[in-house]
Each structure stands twice: as structure tokens, then as C-alpha cells.
Design an enzyme around this catalytic site. Structure first.
Site, PDB file in Angstrom:
ATOM      1  N   HIS A  34       0.792  -1.205  -0.076  1.00 52.83           N
ATOM      2  CA  HIS A  34       0.150   0.057   0.088  1.00 52.83           C
ATOM      3  C   HIS A  34       0.889   1.241  -0.106  1.00 52.83           C
ATOM      4  O   HIS A  34       0.980   2.065  -1.058  1.00 52.83           O
ATOM      5  CB  HIS A  34      -0.970   0.132   1.287  1.00 52.83           C
ATOM      6  CG  HIS A  34      -1.974  -1.212   1.120  1.00 52.83           C
ATOM      7  ND1 HIS A  34      -2.960  -1.478   0.122  1.00 52.83           N
ATOM      8  CD2 HIS A  34      -2.145  -2.062   2.264  1.00 52.83           C
ATOM      9  CE1 HIS A  34      -3.337  -2.809   0.545  1.00 52.83           C
ATOM     10  NE2 HIS A  34      -3.081  -2.945   1.713  1.00 52.83           N
TER      11      HIS A  34
ATOM     12  N   ASP B  52      -4.649  -8.198  -3.512  1.00 50.81           N
ATOM     13  CA  ASP B  52      -5.071  -8.108  -2.021  1.00 50.81           C
ATOM     14  C   ASP B  52      -6.382  -8.881  -1.706  1.00 50.81           C
ATOM     15  O   ASP B  52      -6.232 -10.252  -1.470  1.00 50.81           O
ATOM     16  CB  ASP B  52      -5.403  -6.559  -1.729  1.00 50.81           C
ATOM     17  CG  ASP B  52      -5.080  -6.248  -0.227  1.00 50.81           C
ATOM     18  OD1 ASP B  52      -5.104  -7.106   0.508  1.00 50.81           O
ATOM     19  OD2 ASP B  52      -5.410  -5.002   0.058  1.00 50.81           O
TER      20      ASP B  52
HETATM   21 ZN   LIG Z   1      -3.256  -7.083   2.376  1.00 52.33          ZN
END
Ligand SMILES: [Zn+2]
Length: 452
Positions: A267, A318
């Protein structure tokens, strides 16, 4: 042998390329070659991407968290539902779900995956008879699908910053550094039965789930394998870490760890300009998950400053709410356009956005997974994907625009073939074990939803 009408080599698009593969690696790249009768013939051949970040089990929640409820939904309410869901998950269900996810990844053009694996124990936190039981389930799914696996067992010790105890919903994740070391050793032993391209790295979950002393003890266990960590996904996480450690998460990692080219911060959404430039210069690969980051309302990545500092990046799916390589690329670019009120943001200087994103994600993703891949060259792993240039979305395009067509205009169904380290798992757009894998998934999710 593979014969491609067009292949994306490091120097660009080349016509009539014949690729030799042995022991999972590319052993020959012949240009201006003639096809032979036994060759697998494809339209356009690309280096396949590595999907650098996945939590496979979350695929089974897709579509269940898009229903507005009273009050303000947030990442943290999403996480509460994920905990309730996960509480029911059995090893058999985890294996079947992972197999479907890996198959879907391969059908969209990912040859490999970094499975950031944090559910280790039984409901209530008791260990299975084999402490690596759930890692073995991921290995079984990888074996069935043939995907290239970089397994990343997660160290998750605390329920929040400042070494808070785990909540009930987090007990299945929990390990001390010592129990984690035992789990890692068991997983590495089991992984020896998998193909030689398999890697087992480590993933301290996030700064909020570990502490400086534990982190210092766990990092040597990587032993040269990749190190992944969630970082700066949410403003609250940044504020909590700052209040605890006196520095923002990325700032703290840069000052207190040997973060570098073998690291993949996942991220890295909320960074200052200074953090962005310094993290890029460290050589770490930014693990971007555009669909999930949009779905969870995380915010956009600081793309322009990252590219200005020559930062490496790759793509991960993800939460696996949707598995689409092309949609990941276009969502990344569109997140930048919407914020900056601009076009063609994710390319330094001038050039094709689609090509820059694809080639960059191929190289960065492979680096993040510790795979010798990401380009079509002799000696690299045969992580390859083929797309159909006769598809309406691509057939009119000049070669210089093919990857823009792929990223912005094409559906995933343009993928015809996929090889993971030479294993030819997708043919004519379908995984070779598709029916078996889908049947397993249907049984698993029905059992799971009946239980919830
Ligand atoms: Zn993750």
C-alpha cells in the site's frame, strides 16, 4: 516450444519469435524464426506478471460488504465482518478458495502470487496438530493450479499499536516470534515438495501488529527471501503509529530497519513527499493494490513523486474482491487522473502509459516475489502469457499501442495462454483444471455461507 507472431522482448515488440523452455526456464529466444508443427502457437507473447499481494480467503467475502448500513462504513467495519467470516473458515475451505483464486489469477495473466498468509490457527487460537496446516493448504492449492508461489507466512502478535492484546477476532492470526519461527521452519520443509520456483519469505503484518523488538528478531528469519509488510494504508494507522513511535510508519521503517530491494511495503498510500522519495531510493518495491484500495476507500498512491524518484512498483489483488490484471492497471492510472484532474499520469516524461505500467509491474512484481522473471530473456523463469491480437479491442492497434489497448480497453478474455515457470496451465483462455477447481469452490463457499 512456443511460437509467437509478436513477442514483447526487453528491446520492444519483435515479430516471429520462437521460445524454448526447459526446467521452468527460458533457454532460447529466436527472432525471425519459422514455426514448427509441434509448437504452441500464440498471437502475442508477454512476460506474465507476478501478483505480489493476496489474501486468498477474502475472495469468499466478495460481494458481501457492499451493503450500506447505519452509520459510516469504513475499512475498520469491513475488517470486523472479515473477522466474523474468517472465524468459520475450515482448512478444506481455505484450500478450495485458494485454488479458485489462483486459477482466476492465471486466467487473467498472473503467473505467480505472493500469498500474504495470516490465518494460521484454529478458531480460538489453538494450533493445529501441524502448526503449518494452513500453509500446507495454500501449498496444495498452488500444486493443483501450478501457479508460482511465494508464500509469506505472517507474524501477527498484537491487536493494535503499543502491543495491545489480540482481540477475539484475531486469535487465529497470533504468534510470538518463537512460535512463528517454528511455523516458518515447518512451512519451509513442506515447500521443498513444491516446484523449484517456490519461495517462502516472511511478512511482519504491519507495525501495529508487531513491535520494534519483535521486528528486529524476526527480520533475520527472511534469510534472503522477500520481506513484505502492510504500511500506511489508512490515515488512522499513520496517526496511531506516530503517537506510539514518534514517527510515521514509513519514516520509522526507513530509520530503524534495513529496508531495501528485498522488501515490499504493501500500500504505502499515505506518505509525505519526503517519505515517498526516500522509500523509492531504498529500492523497495511499492506493492500497489488498486482495486482493493479503491474498494476499501484507502485513497490514491502518490504515483507522480514515486516515479520521479525512479521507484519500483508491482500490482497485487489483496482482498481479491475482483481478480483482473487489466482492471488493476487501469484503476491505478484512473485513481491518479481523478485526483490530479489530469491524463496519462503514470509514466515519467513521455510515452505509453499501458506499456510503462505493464513492463514496470512485470519487473517490480517479480522482484517483490524473489522470482527471476519479469522479462522474456534467456535464463529467466518462463512466466509467460499470451493475448489474442485479433480481439476487437486490439485488432486495429499499432504495436506501440497494444499495451494501452490491453490496460484500458480490453477484457480479461483476451488472455489465451499462461505459463507459470514453464507450466502451461491456461490454454484457450481456460485453466486446464477449471471444472474441478470450480466444483471445489462451490462446495466450500456453500458450507461457509450456511455456517455464517
Ligand atoms: Zn493486504
Amino acid at each position: 516450444m512456443i511460437f509467437a507472431e509478436l513477442a514483447l522482448l526487453p528491446e520492444g515488440w519483435v515479430k516471429q519469435v520462437r521460445i524454448s523452455v526447459a526446467d521452468g526456464h527460458i533457454t532460447g529466444v529466436d527472432k525471425a524464426a519459422a514455426p514448427q508443427p509441434t509448437d504452441t502457437r500464440v498471437s502475442a507473447l508477454l512476460p506474465a506478471l507476478s501478483n505480489l499481494h493476496s489474501h486468498t480467503f477474502q475472495r469468499a467475502m466478495a460481494g458481501m460488504t457492499e451493503h450500506r448500513i447505519a452509520g459510516r462504513d469504513s475499512f475498520w467495519t469491513w475488517r470486523d465482518l472479515m473477522y466474523r467470516f474468517m472465524d468459520r473458515l475450515t482448512p478444506e475451505q481455505m484450500e478450495a478458495i485458494a485454488a479458485l483464486v489462483f486459477m482466476e489469477m492465471q486466467e487473467t495473466g498472473f503467473a505467480a502470487v505472493g500469498e500474504f498468509h495470516y490465518v494460521h490457527h484454529q478458531t480460538g487460537g489453538g494450533t493445529y496438530a501441524n502448526i503449518a496446516e494452513l500453509s500446507n493448504r495454500i501449498f496444495a492449492a498452488a500444486s493443483l493450479t501450478g501457479i508460482g508461489l511465494t508464500h509469506l507466512p505472517v507474524l501477527y502478535s498484537y491487536g493494535g499499536v503499543g502491543q495491545q492484546p489480540l482481540s477475539t477476532g484475531q486469535l487465529r492470526f497470533g504468534n510470538t516470534v518463537d512460535s512463528f519461527a517454528a511455523l516458518l521452519e515447518a512451512a519451509r520443509a513442506a515447500a521443498l515438495a513444491l516446484p523449484a520456483d517456490t519461495r517462502v519469505g516472511i511478512a511482519p503484518h504491519s507495525l501495529r501488529a508487531t513491535c520494534p523488538a519483535d521486528l528486529a528478531r524476526v527480520l533475520p528469519l527472511a534469510a534472503g527471501n522477500p520481506i513484505h509488510i502492510h504500511v500506511a494504508e489508512q490515515p488512522k494507522e499513520v496517526a496511531d503509529v506516530t503517537a506510539w513511535l514518534g514517527a510515521r510508519p514509513v519514516e520509522w521503517l526507513l530509520a530503524n530497519t534495513p529496508i531495501g530491494a528485498d522488501w515490499c511495503p504493501i500500500h504505502a498510500t499515505h506518505m509525505t513527499g519526503q517519505e515517498t522519495a526516500a522509500l523509492a531510493k531504498s529500492g523497495a518495491v511499492a506493492g500497489l493494490c488498486p482495486i482493493t484500495e479503491a474498494n476499501l476507500g484507502d485513497g490514491p498512491f502518490n504515483g507522480p513523486e514515486w516515479l520521479a524518484a525512479n521507484g519500483a512498483f508491482g500490482i497485487g489483488s489483496d482482498s481479491n474482491v475482483r481478480i483482473s490484471l487489466t482492471e488493476e492497471l487501469r484503476t491505478l492510472e484512473y485513481s491518479q487522473r481523478l485526483r490530479d484532474i489530469a491524463r496519462n499520469v503514470m509514466v515519467p516524461a513521455e510515452g505509453s502509459v499501458g506499456q510503462f505500467l505493464y513492463v514496470g509491474a512485470a519487473r517490480g512484481g517479480a522482484q517483490a516475489l524473489g522470482r527471476n522473471a519479469g522479462q522474456i530473456a534467456v535464463g529467466t523463469l518462463a512466466d509467460l502469457t499470451a493475448i489474442d491480437l485479433s480481439h476487437p479491442s486490439l485488432c486495429a492497434l499499432h504495436p506501440d499501442h497494444i499495451l494501452d489497448g490491453l490496460a484500458f480497453a480490453a477484457p480479461d478474455t483476451v488472455v489465451t495462454d499462461l505459463w507459470s515457470a514453464g507450466r502451461h496451465q491456461v490454454k484457450q483462455g481456460r485453466h486446464i483444471h477449471r471444472e474441478q477447481i470450480i466444483a471445489g469452490w462451490r462446495t466450500a463457499v456453500k458450507g461457509l455461507i450456511d455456517a455464517v
